[in-house]
Design a protein around this motif. Structure first.
Motif, PDB file in Angstrom:
ATOM      1  N   ALA A 289       3.748   4.239   8.543  1.00 40.79           N
ATOM      2  CA  ALA A 289       3.773   4.421   7.084  1.00 40.79           C
ATOM      3  C   ALA A 289       2.787   5.518   6.684  1.00 40.79           C
ATOM      4  O   ALA A 289       1.581   5.312   6.675  1.00 40.79           O
ATOM      5  CB  ALA A 289       3.426   3.111   6.384  1.00 40.79           C
TER       6      ALA A 289
ATOM      7  N   THR B 177       2.245   8.968   3.910  1.00 30.55           N
ATOM      8  CA  THR B 177       2.663   9.801   2.791  1.00 30.55           C
ATOM      9  C   THR B 177       2.151  11.209   3.057  1.00 30.55           C
ATOM     10  O   THR B 177       0.996  11.395   3.425  1.00 30.55           O
ATOM     11  CB  THR B 177       2.084   9.277   1.461  1.00 30.55           C
TER      12      THR B 177
ATOM     13  N   THR C  68       3.745  -4.548  -2.436  1.00 35.60           N
ATOM     14  CA  THR C  68       5.073  -4.019  -2.224  1.00 35.60           C
ATOM     15  C   THR C  68       5.860  -4.209  -3.508  1.00 35.60           C
ATOM     16  O   THR C  68       5.994  -5.344  -3.995  1.00 35.60           O
ATOM     17  CB  THR C  68       5.773  -4.738  -1.056  1.00 35.60           C
TER      18      THR C  68
END
Length: 107
Positions: free
Chosen positions: A27, A29, A99
């Motif tokens: 994960a 970005t 989430t």
């Protein structure tokens, strides 16, 4: 939890992301950013470039994973002997994470 922000050369970001994913940190970005470090840009002849393109990678991890994550970034993003402009890593605390689709908290 910790947020690791790595500012790296654009040509190194793909390799860093692949190494992190292989090590269990999928994960990530990624953002295109511009800036300069302590050397205040690069001068080539009479032209000074004071906004250098970089990629910023953001990874949230558990506290105990920080050292491994940072070592992977340094090992993969470094050029040759390590030169000006290889990048910088910043680590900061994350109070909580959620989430959106489920409302679950945590990583």
């Amino acid at each position: 939890m910790l947020l690791v922000r790595a500012i790296v050369r654009p040509e190194k970001s793909g390799a860093v992301m692949s190494e992190l994913a292989a090590a269990g940190f999928p994960a990530i970005t990624k953002m295109d950013v511009f800036g300069r470090g302590k050397q205040k840009g690069i001068t080539v002849g009479e032209i000074t470039y004071d906004e250098i393109p970089k990629d910023m990678l953001l990874v949230v991890c558990n506290d105990e994973d920080k050292d491994d994550l940072v070592k992977i970034i340094i090992r993969t993003a470094r050029t040759g002997q390590g030169t000006f402009g290889d990048g910088r890593i910043f680590v900061s605390t994350v109070e909580s994470a959620y989430t959106i689709s489920t409302g679950a908290s945590g990583l």
